[in-house]
Design a protein around this motif. Structure first.
Motif: not given
Lengths: 370, 370
Positions: B137-147
């Motif tokens: 799961i991508n994101g800095a502290d919040k999720a932004t996308s899923v791989v």
């Protein structure tokens, strides 16, 4: 019109043309049905006095409603048809009185369950006169009022006779086919009469009460349909059986769904059994899920072994679902101990975590342990 | 925290106060439940990545919805929870993608029945990515996308992990209590573990599949409830038994009510049985009565003797009612020949003259005769 069983011939009278025709048969199925009982009282042939069984009677009934535009209805008989009609009249803004010769409505139900429906009818402004039959209908050519045994006179511009039905057995009887002690045509589980190659099916013939094993007569549409299928199958060379019925039924009365299967507690006692029962009120969905409705459940079992004997459900909730679970349990000869651990479908939109039927079975089972 | 079975003592850790307390027991019931499976992938601890099992998880989930106001959701897993959530997200106007590692949704259902739900999800603008798991799961502290495994990147500001649950067996295992081959605590029908005076109940323990007789693990709320009752009864000196379950379940997916009980045809074959099946589409009321809805029914029986093995119902109609009839038929070990002549409740507001379950049983029964 006539069956000549020796010659395997059926004579039919065309009522319109007044012509007789005779047909040879290999197999004959008698499916003459039942007809509304019409008491031979004064005024029974007045305009506005109707029965409601066949399609032609329905046509006559709806024409009567259209032409008379009735203000006051009397329904004679507090069975399913009578109660369903009361709701229909209420919707049409017709002031409605039900006159019933028995002391209470719905005699196949136990008194306390029938009372729930009774009270609901009163709440919906249906007048109930119980323990009183009708003796005559007043009117010149149109019905104007009904006179009861106790001397009450009730205004009525429409009178529906819904005191029950009787089987059409004349054709069978004339030919010598055996009529059972219930007054309907006697058949075995293959739907065969005592005459070779002659079957009977539907409201004209008997069936087996699958709880007591006794011969009974249950003039209900779904049973007639099942019997017809079995008779047809066998007449066509098949080998089907109709093992009998539980008299499962359901009807709608205003906001209540009213259902039963098997024996009432009253009927179980009458059949020589030792029943125990529980009654409870339960919701039909998870408490927190919107749209749930209440059910009053009565579940009846044999005291000796816990075998379920019958169920009655009255309430705005899914009585039809509960009664079909109970009817299937009766079919499986299940006990309340079995049903206590039934695996019924749960999720909040459809059921509480334990189905009301499981909770009722558990309560019965606990009572048996004492 | 710890069971000392020799001393009949249970040690509990108060997580808030970080204090241990020890309790003596005469009887102990382990009801530790199950927890959501959380894959150890990159990004799993990002804000907006949630599971949905306990009340605290629900609180975390609803706070996430409130604070993030998500536009795009990914639901990982196409089981009951995943599909129910998809509907909830749709209602909240959140664009929703379901990612499922298996090639199809609802693996407990037969493919053609699951496909009805699949198509309905698509119609409701739920995107389905099947045969593809998530790897990070991508994101800095919040999720932004899923791989995904196949390399797809799906925008997601909320990610729900709904790939299943596993039983909480650590407490039991540490004490040496037997864990069954399903991975849950082994119990007998009295809900006793292999340790004297220690019971287990609910999602942490096994049960019996009542069709195959095999040990299985069915983490469903109603079964947990029934098991808890039996364990409690026995711990209190009673003599109750939990005979097992059929895995009966129902859930709502948009306009479809989706239900099953017993074995799917696929599962029956896998269990070494020789199933036959029928599928049909039927209305749930008399045709002429308003408000009737359709049901797709699949009914499965043993080829040798006609014994019913399972049923699946998908449609806008009363799937819950049909599945409870089927589940009760399974409980009664009924055959399709038995159910063909079931006496279920008929009147137009509640059922066609023959219940869809009777028609399906009749069709199965006819097939057996050939």
């Amino acid at each position: 019109k006539k069956i000549n069983s020796k010659a395997s011939q059926l004579t039919v009278l065309d009522m319109e043309k007044d012509e007789e025709s005779t047909f040879d048969y290999d197999k004959l199925i008698i499916a003459t049905g039942a007809r509304a009982i019409v008491p031979p009282i004064e005024g029974i042939n007045l305009e506005g006095v109707v029965t409601l069984r066949s399609i032609s009677e329905l046509d006559r009934f709806t024409s009567a409603i259209d032409s008379i535009k009735p203000k006051n209805a009397v329904i004679v008989g507090a069975g399913y048809i009578g109660l369903e009609l009361a709701e229909a009249f209420h919707i049409l803004n017709i002031s409605t009185t039900i006159v019933e010769k028995f002391e209470r409505i719905l005699p196949r139900f136990d008194p306390e369950m029938a009372e729930l429906v009774h009270n609901h009818l009163i709440e919906n402004n249906i007048e109930l006169i119980l323990g009183d039959g009708i003796v005559s209908i007043n009117g010149a050519d149109k019905a104007t009022s009904v006179v009861t045994e106790s001397g009450r006179i009730i205004d009525a511009d429409i009178v529906v006779i819904a005191i029950g039905v009787k089987p059409n057995i004349e054709l069978a009887k004339d030919c010598g086919i055996e009529i059972g002690k219930t007054g309907a045509i006697a058949v075995n589980t293959k739907m065969e009469t005592n005459f070779k190659n002659i079957y009977a099916a539907g409201d004209c013939c008997e069936t087996i009460d699958r709880v007591t094993g006794e011969t009974t007569w249950i003039p209900l549409g779904d049973i007639a349909n099942l019997q017809g299928r079995v008779a047809g199958d066998n007449a066509a060379g098949g080998n089907a059986e109709f093992p009998g019925a539980f008299g499962t039924s359901v009807f709608k009365s205003f906001e209540l769904n009213v259902a039963m299967t098997g024996l009432s507690e009253t009927a179980a006692v009458k059949a020589g059994l030792s029943p125990i029962s529980v009654s409870m009120t339960k919701g039909d969905r998870a408490r927190y899920y919107p749209g749930g409705k209440e059910l009053n459940i009565k579940l009846i079992a044999n005291k000796n072994d816990g075998r379920l004997l019958g169920a009655q459900i009255v309430g705005p909730g899914v009585s039809d679902k509960m009664i079909d679970i109970a009817a299937t349990a009766l079919l499986g000869k299940l006990t309340c101990q079995d049903m206590e651990n039934a695996d019924l479908a749960y999720s909040p939109p459809f059921s509480p975590v334990l189905s009301p039927m499981i909770v009722a079975a558990g309560a019965l089972s606990s009572r048996l342990k004492k």
